[in-house]
Design a protein around this motif. Structure first.
Motif, PDB file in Angstrom:
ATOM      1  N   UNK A  13     -15.276  51.616  74.570  1.00 28.61           N
ATOM      2  CA  UNK A  13     -16.630  51.086  74.457  1.00 28.61           C
ATOM      3  C   UNK A  13     -17.680  52.062  74.975  1.00 28.61           C
ATOM      4  N   UNK A  14     -17.337  52.832  76.004  1.00 34.25           N
ATOM      5  CA  UNK A  14     -18.293  53.793  76.564  1.00 34.25           C
ATOM      6  C   UNK A  14     -17.809  55.224  76.346  1.00 34.25           C
ATOM      7  N   UNK A  15     -17.338  55.472  75.132  1.00 36.56           N
ATOM      8  CA  UNK A  15     -16.914  56.817  74.742  1.00 36.56           C
ATOM      9  C   UNK A  15     -17.700  57.218  73.502  1.00 36.56           C
ATOM     10  N   UNK A  16     -18.139  58.476  73.471  1.00 37.95           N
ATOM     11  CA  UNK A  16     -18.967  58.932  72.363  1.00 37.95           C
ATOM     12  C   UNK A  16     -18.570  60.339  71.937  1.00 37.95           C
ATOM     13  N   UNK A  17     -18.702  60.601  70.646  1.00 37.82           N
ATOM     14  CA  UNK A  17     -18.527  61.948  70.134  1.00 37.82           C
ATOM     15  C   UNK A  17     -19.750  62.792  70.486  1.00 37.82           C
ATOM     16  N   UNK A  18     -19.628  64.086  70.335  1.00 37.29           N
ATOM     17  CA  UNK A  18     -20.600  65.035  70.877  1.00 37.29           C
ATOM     18  C   UNK A  18     -22.054  64.707  70.547  1.00 37.29           C
ATOM     19  N   UNK A  19     -22.369  64.530  69.251  1.00 33.50           N
ATOM     20  CA  UNK A  19     -23.767  64.333  68.872  1.00 33.50           C
ATOM     21  C   UNK A  19     -24.325  63.020  69.408  1.00 33.50           C
TER      22      UNK A  19
END
Length: 430
Positions: free
Chosen positions: A310-316
């Motif tokens: 839920x609180x993980x994101x790809x670079x951009x």
């Protein structure tokens, strides 16, 4: 309980008779002068009030630290009712997804609700003899209108889905990297369903709940061995493999054999390397704590997977998250960043830096390998380290867990190599 004893005083060698109470306090049996003033009722009241205030403060602080907040879990009856209503919508053609048939035909056996709060959002079940996790995503308010025009038959066409999904969701996450048709085909089939292939308003309403976060990451990274397997969807629910999270629980870490600790650490380093090099860039994990990682046993050791994205994101997308965080007013670095993904405070503008100064390796080192005093957890290497590597490992971990002075720091391949080497050496692995 009182007992009488004689204590010599420095006043002319005279002896006075004192009483000793069970608490250890001494006071004169026949108080005179200064002693009478000290024991006056007004002073006793003042001392009593002071003691009561101090006792209350320290007792509250101790309870607050040691007794966990009462957790409200969703009930099994509410969870089963929720699944029944979802299956009713599937029968009526209002919900769709590749997992609706197994879920609603008796193949899936409900076990328990794992989520916190009154509303079910994480459920455990079994399917084909294996435990699975059902994740429920919050749907849009029914009073909101979808940003699109419907066809005359009250349906969304395929072209609208491709354009809207790519622009509204995928592009936000992938930025310039775009998305291939294979992934769009998979997403459309999940949303429209395999039975009639029609993307109705109700189905799109469910679908938008899924495409906003963790489910989309599960699709994009479905080929990664460090992401839980995705089994399919039904409405705003998606099913993934159950990866046990007991191995990294802090209360057990200090009791693990050294060989087990080493294999867990090596598995964590493998995970960092793979998630730093996905086809869509680095996956930044900002909610790093031991209970958010599951561990599977393999022939060579362990395989570790983040079980809450839920609180993980790809670079951009990570950059956009940090830009939003930079709107915060701050006085110190600890007030900047999002959870484990830390930033810095600009002491001239009193706003947070829109960049971040940690990466997955730094966060694993400071929050898993070593003690996280803020949340009272044991670190993997807090105890049981062989004496011949204690100093070397301590220096490496200190270096590894220190936030970078440069923004958006890449993971140090030399640091991973050095950590692997010292861990291998400690158990003579080849």
């Amino acid at each position: 309980m009182r007992r009488r004893m004689v204590i010599k005083t420095p006043e002319g060698g005279l002896e006075r008779l004192y009483s000793v109470v069970s608490g250890g306090m001494l006071y004169p049996r026949n108080p005179t002068g200064l002693y009478k003033w000290l024991m006056s009722s007004r002073l006793k009241l003042l001392l009593l009030c002071t003691f009561a205030i101090m006792f209350t403060f320290f007792s509250y602080d101790t309870v607050k630290r040691k007794v966990p907040r009462r957790v409200i879990r969703c009930s099994d009856s509410a969870s089963q009712l929720f699944l029944q209503e979802l299956c009713d919508n599937y029968t009526k053609g209002l919900a769709s997804g590749s997992f609706c048939h197994p879920l609603c035909s008796g193949q899936v056996i409900y076990k328990q609700c794992l989520g916190h709060g009154i509303t079910p959002h994480v459920l455990k079940a079994s399917w084909k003899g294996n435990d699975i996790i059902l994740k429920v995503k919050k749907v849009l308010d029914k009073n909101l209108t979808l940003n699109a025009s419907l066809t005359e038959s009250n349906q969304f066409d395929r072209n609208y889905f491709n354009v809207n999904t790519n622009q509204s969701y995928v592009q936000y996450i992938l930025d310039e990297k775009g998305i291939n048709m294979e992934i769009l085909d998979y997403m459309y089939s999940e949303c429209a369903g395999h039975d009639d292939g029609i993307l109705s308003y109700q189905k799109m309403w469910y679908c938008q709940a899924l495409l906003a976060g963790e489910f989309l990451l599960s699709i994009l990274l479905k080929d990664s061995q460090n992401v839980p397997k995705l089994y399919g969807t039904c409405g705003h629910v998606f099913a993934v493999e159950d990866v046990p999270d007991e191995m990294l629980e802090g209360k057990f870490l200090d009791k693990r054999p050294w060989t087990t600790k080493v294999k867990l650490a090596l598995a964590l380093l493998d995970m960092v390397e793979r998630l730093d090099n996905t086809p869509y860039g680095t996956l930044y994990m900002c909610d790093i704590k031991s209970e958010n990682f599951g561990v599977l046993t393999t022939d060579s050791g362990y395989l570790i997977k983040p079980i809450d994205l839920d609180f993980s994101w790809l670079s951009s997308q990570m950059k956009q998250v940090m830009v939003k965080e930079s709107e915060k007013w701050c006085t110190k670095d600890s007030e900047c960043g999002f959870k484990a993904c830390r930033s810095k405070c600009d002491h001239w503008t009193r706003h947070c830096d829109p960049d971040f100064y940690t990466n997955n390796l730094i966060n694993i080192c400071r929050l898993i390998f070593t003690t996280n005093a803020r949340i009272f957890k044991f670190g993997l290497f807090d105890q049981g380290v062989p004496r011949n590597i204690q100093v070397r490992l301590s220096l490496l971990l200190q270096d590894c867990s220190t936030p970078s002075s440069e923004p958006s720091p890449p993971t140090s391949s030399s640091m991973i190599r050095d950590l692997r080497q010292i861990l291998h050496d400690s158990i003579n692995l080849t």
